[in-house]
Design an enzyme around this catalytic site. Structure first.
Site, mmCIF file in Angstrom:
data_model
loop_
_atom_site.group_PDB
_atom_site.id
_atom_site.type_symbol
_atom_site.label_atom_id
_atom_site.label_comp_id
_atom_site.label_asym_id
_atom_site.label_seq_id
_atom_site.Cartn_x
_atom_site.Cartn_y
_atom_site.Cartn_z
ATOM 1 N N TRP A 1 -3.744 4.818 0.829
ATOM 2 C CA TRP A 1 -4.041 5.750 1.918
ATOM 3 C C TRP A 1 -5.007 6.861 1.508
ATOM 4 O O TRP A 1 -5.692 7.426 2.361
ATOM 5 C CB TRP A 1 -2.755 6.361 2.478
ATOM 6 C CG TRP A 1 -2.993 6.960 3.842
ATOM 7 C CD1 TRP A 1 -3.119 8.278 4.162
ATOM 8 C CD2 TRP A 1 -3.180 6.234 5.052
ATOM 9 N NE1 TRP A 1 -3.366 8.428 5.502
ATOM 10 C CE2 TRP A 1 -3.413 7.177 6.073
ATOM 11 C CE3 TRP A 1 -3.190 4.872 5.376
ATOM 12 C CZ2 TRP A 1 -3.640 6.793 7.395
ATOM 13 C CZ3 TRP A 1 -3.409 4.504 6.698
ATOM 14 C CH2 TRP A 1 -3.638 5.460 7.686
ATOM 15 N N THR B 1 0.851 -1.180 0.000
ATOM 16 C CA THR B 1 0.000 0.000 0.000
ATOM 17 C C THR B 1 0.891 1.235 0.000
ATOM 18 O O THR B 1 2.096 1.150 0.227
ATOM 19 C CB THR B 1 -0.947 -0.015 1.228
ATOM 20 O OG1 THR B 1 -1.801 1.137 1.207
ATOM 21 C CG2 THR B 1 -0.163 -0.023 2.531
ATOM 22 N N CYS B 2 0.307 2.401 -0.281
ATOM 23 C CA CYS B 2 1.082 3.654 -0.279
ATOM 24 C C CYS B 2 0.092 4.799 -0.215
ATOM 25 O O CYS B 2 -0.901 4.720 0.502
ATOM 26 C CB CYS B 2 1.977 3.737 -1.518
ATOM 27 S SG CYS B 2 1.082 3.733 -3.087
ATOM 28 N N GLY B 3 0.332 5.876 -0.963
ATOM 29 C CA GLY B 3 -0.603 6.995 -0.988
ATOM 30 C C GLY B 3 -1.759 6.758 -1.937
ATOM 31 O O GLY B 3 -2.915 6.999 -1.604
ATOM 32 N N GLY C 1 -1.402 3.956 -4.619
ATOM 33 C CA GLY C 1 -1.179 2.738 -5.379
ATOM 34 C C GLY C 1 -0.024 2.772 -6.362
ATOM 35 O O GLY C 1 0.192 1.804 -7.083
#
Length: 281
Positions: A265, A236-238, A240
């Protein structure tokens, strides 16, 4: 160890005129970087490359940035770009290996014969290799979408992963955002991370020359963050993009079926009721 998901600039240069090689500029930048990937592509791209806009080849009705589109929309767009069945697709970007997002998207749509150019356009140009500003004239090619649900996670699935502990969550955002010491670049998002998540900032898997770290160093990075490489992983990240860089790194380590939380996120931190933890993992 499975087939490496990246190819070198030398490898691509030797195959520039091969009929079964299709090249894709998948550059994307955060608004704060003040760069226009489409305009940069028009000024200089690897000969024959087409431009893949992750914000247009997306589910534009979702309210979240560059979410995967329907298989039908994806197939329609890439067919018109001359990308399709039977071809090896080489994706690159202007820096940071963010083309990994498009690598992941093709695989999520069932096209496994896709690789990332290690070091991207920056390395290509630094080595004096050719670029052009000519618009492409692609011939439409059939693309058969086969949605691979095992590579994609949504919010409900991530909630179940947290509850069950069956999948590890690995967050690619910078450490200060993961701990909520720094604000999110998108307004309206809470700071912090998902319960139980580990933090492997995407920058830590990339070498100074913009290439992906070799396998032994990648293994050390993930293990230092507490990631168990023999257990299921969701990145996961901000939004994708850098999560896909971690998926690419894990594929180099022989884990090609790592899933990406598409909403990441931007979705999770924008909701009032999803569980959020602050501070270090």
């Amino acid at each position: 160890m499975s087939k490496d998901p990246l190819v070198s600039t030398a490898w691509l240069y030797e195959r520039l005129s091969a009929p079964d090689i299709q090249i894709v500029d998948a550059s994307w930048y955060m608004p704060s970087e003040a760069r226009d990937p489409q305009r940069e592509y028009e000024r200089a791209h690897i000969p024959g490359a087409v431009f893949f806009d992750i914000d247009e080849i997306a589910d534009t009705d979702s309210g979240l940035p560059h979410m995967l589109p329907s298989p039908a929309k994806f197939a329609s767009r890439v067919q018109a770009m001359g990308l399709g069945d039977g071809s090896t697709i080489v994706v690159y970007d202007g820096g940071g290996l963010r083309a990994a997002r498009t690598w992941w998207a093709f695989r999520a749509m069932g096209h496994e014969n896709v690789v990332v150019l290690d070091g991207g356009l920056s390395k290509w140009i630094a080595e004096g290799r050719p670029v052009e500003d000519l618009p492409p004239s692609p011939q439409e090619r059939h693309f058969t979408p086969r949605y691979s649900a095992d590579l994609v996670r949504d919010k409900a699935q991530v909630l179940r992963a947290i509850e069950s502990g069956r999948e590890q969550l690995v967050d690619a955002r910078p450490a200060a955002r993961f701990t909520a010491e720094a604000p999110e670049p998108r307004e309206g998002l809470r700071g912090g991370h998902m319960p139980g998540a580990r933090n492997v900032p995407s920058s830590t898997v990339i070498a100074p020359d913009g290439t992906l770290l070799p396998a032994d160093k990648l293994k050390a990075v993930f293990e230092a963050a507490g990631v168990e490489l023999d257990k299921p992983i969701v990145t996961t990240c901000g939004s994708g993009v850098t999560a896909s860089i971690l998926a690419l790194a894990l594929a180099r380590l022989g884990r090609p079926r790592v899933a990406v939380y598409d909403g990441s996120w931007t979705e999770w931190g924008g909701l009032p009721d999803t569980p959020v933890v602050t501070g270090p993992a």
